[in-house]
Scaffold this active site. Structure first.
Site, mmCIF file in Angstrom:
data_model
loop_
_atom_site.group_PDB
_atom_site.id
_atom_site.type_symbol
_atom_site.label_atom_id
_atom_site.label_comp_id
_atom_site.label_asym_id
_atom_site.label_seq_id
_atom_site.Cartn_x
_atom_site.Cartn_y
_atom_site.Cartn_z
ATOM 1 N N HIS A 180 10.008 14.308 27.426
ATOM 2 C CA HIS A 180 9.786 15.193 28.569
ATOM 3 C C HIS A 180 9.480 14.322 29.775
ATOM 4 O O HIS A 180 8.541 13.525 29.770
ATOM 5 C CB HIS A 180 8.625 16.159 28.318
ATOM 6 C CG HIS A 180 8.372 17.076 29.481
ATOM 7 N ND1 HIS A 180 8.994 18.301 29.603
ATOM 8 C CD2 HIS A 180 7.583 16.933 30.580
ATOM 9 C CE1 HIS A 180 8.597 18.875 30.732
ATOM 10 N NE2 HIS A 180 7.746 18.066 31.343
ATOM 11 N N CYS A 181 10.267 14.471 30.833
ATOM 12 C CA CYS A 181 10.101 13.656 32.042
ATOM 13 C C CYS A 181 9.339 14.455 33.093
ATOM 14 O O CYS A 181 9.824 15.494 33.563
ATOM 15 C CB CYS A 181 11.463 13.224 32.582
ATOM 16 S SG CYS A 181 11.355 12.219 34.083
#
Length: 345
Positions: A180-181
């Site tokens: 997850h960025c």
């Protein structure tokens, strides 16, 4: 405030940002993350409990819940960098003979990056639902090590396809989950990894291009003003030749905003260049960062105290399970595998 004091503050801010990212973005298993964790355990007894509680809630909100903070921070940093480049560096470069075409490249890269940034933020990474689950179960085989058949997601209550993972930030299961960025406020999965890779390249190219133009401007300034042959009087009243430190300090005092911008860009470039190389490696071996971290936690089955068998610390028994050849691995990123659709007669 002198040059060394300002530089020390700058380094402290940069290191603090790195520490926060390592501590709260899921990279605790990296050597740097472990170092930050050890430092936190040493320092935490000296910090009041109420302050620790506030910091914990703030960091949890920023890194473990979906929010737009890093999107706005991303845009703010771009506005500051491009504003400074346009306001000061662009004009200096024109006066010093730089071509208009070379000075337009950063704006072309900005337009390209903005498109890729939008795609990373908006495109579905490969969310698994009850309606598409059966088809996604057939895309990848289970290696029965990292991914075991029949395992169910405790949150979504869905059978987990191979290479999928539940994102606790987005609260969904994602096919071929990478990570997850926080910078795009989205998961990186099977359907948007290609956009993320190109986005990383574009940001790296932007930082490198503006840094090169800015460095060239400062070098031209040094050459034209004769700083290389200048002298100064030290505290003892002795004339000394201007060395590199003196020249850097002089440039900092003359162009403080430009030098700060250059330092920031150099830091971003090398940080992203290393991150890009890591992800390119993962692409070439057909592995996700999630699988890479999980595989590090698995020891070789032959390694136990009395076996006499010792693997190298970098040994990874699962790296090649999904390897299909370099060209096919690259193709899988840009043309993700999709469920086979049966034709109806």
């Amino acid at each position: 405030m002198d040059f060394l004091t300002l530089f020390g503050i700058y380094v402290a801010v940069v290191l603090t940002c790195i520490a926060l990212v390592c501590k709260y973005s899921g990279h605790q298993q990296t050597p740097l993350g472990q170092l930050v964790g050890a430092f936190t355990r040493i320092v935490s007894p000296c910090i009041p409990q109420w302050l620790q509680s506030i910091c914990y809630r703030t960091m949890h909100r920023l890194f473990h819940q979906r929010n737009n903070f890093f999107l706005y921070l991303h845009l703010l940093l771009e506005v500051v960098v491009y504003g400074e480049f346009t306001y000061e560096v662009f004009g200096f470069c024109l006066d010093m003979g730089s071509s208009s075409l070379s000075l337009c490249v950063p704006y072309i890269l900005l337009a390209l990056k903005s498109c890729l940034f939008y795609l990373c933020c908006s495109r579905d990474p490969g969310t698994l639902t009850k309606s598409n689950l059966s088809a996604h179960l057939k895309i990848y085989q289970y290696d029965e090590k990292l991914f075991q058949q029949g395992m169910k997601c405790s949150t979504c209550q869905l059978i987990k396809p191979a290479r999928s993972k539940h994102c606790r930030v987005c609260n969904r299961c994602v096919q071929r989950f990478d990570h997850h960025c926080v910078w795009v406020n989205n998961c990186i999965g099977a359907q948007n990894t290609r956009y993320f890779m190109l986005y990383l390249l574009s940001v790296c190219a932007m930082a490198g291009n503006i840094a090169v133009l800015t460095t060239d401007m400062l070098l031209q300034t040094v050459l034209r003003t004769g700083l290389l042959h200048a002298h100064y009087i030290d505290e003892q009243g002795i004339q000394q030749p201007a060395g590199p430190l003196f020249i850097i300090q002089h440039l900092f005092l003359t162009f403080p905003r430009i030098v700060f911008m250059l330092g920031f860009l150099v830091f971003v470039f090398f940080l992203l260049a290393g991150y890009c190389l890591f992800h390119f490696y993962l692409v070439l071996v057909n592995q996700t960062s999630n699988e890479w971290f999980k595989a590090k936690g698995h020891n070789c089955q032959h390694c136990h105290p009395y076996s006499g068998h010792n693997c190298r610390t970098s040994y990874n028994p699962f790296r090649g399970f999904y390897h299909r050849g370099i060209l096919k691995n690259i193709g899988e990123i840009f043309w993700p595998l999709r469920p086979v659709q049966k034709k109806e007669n």
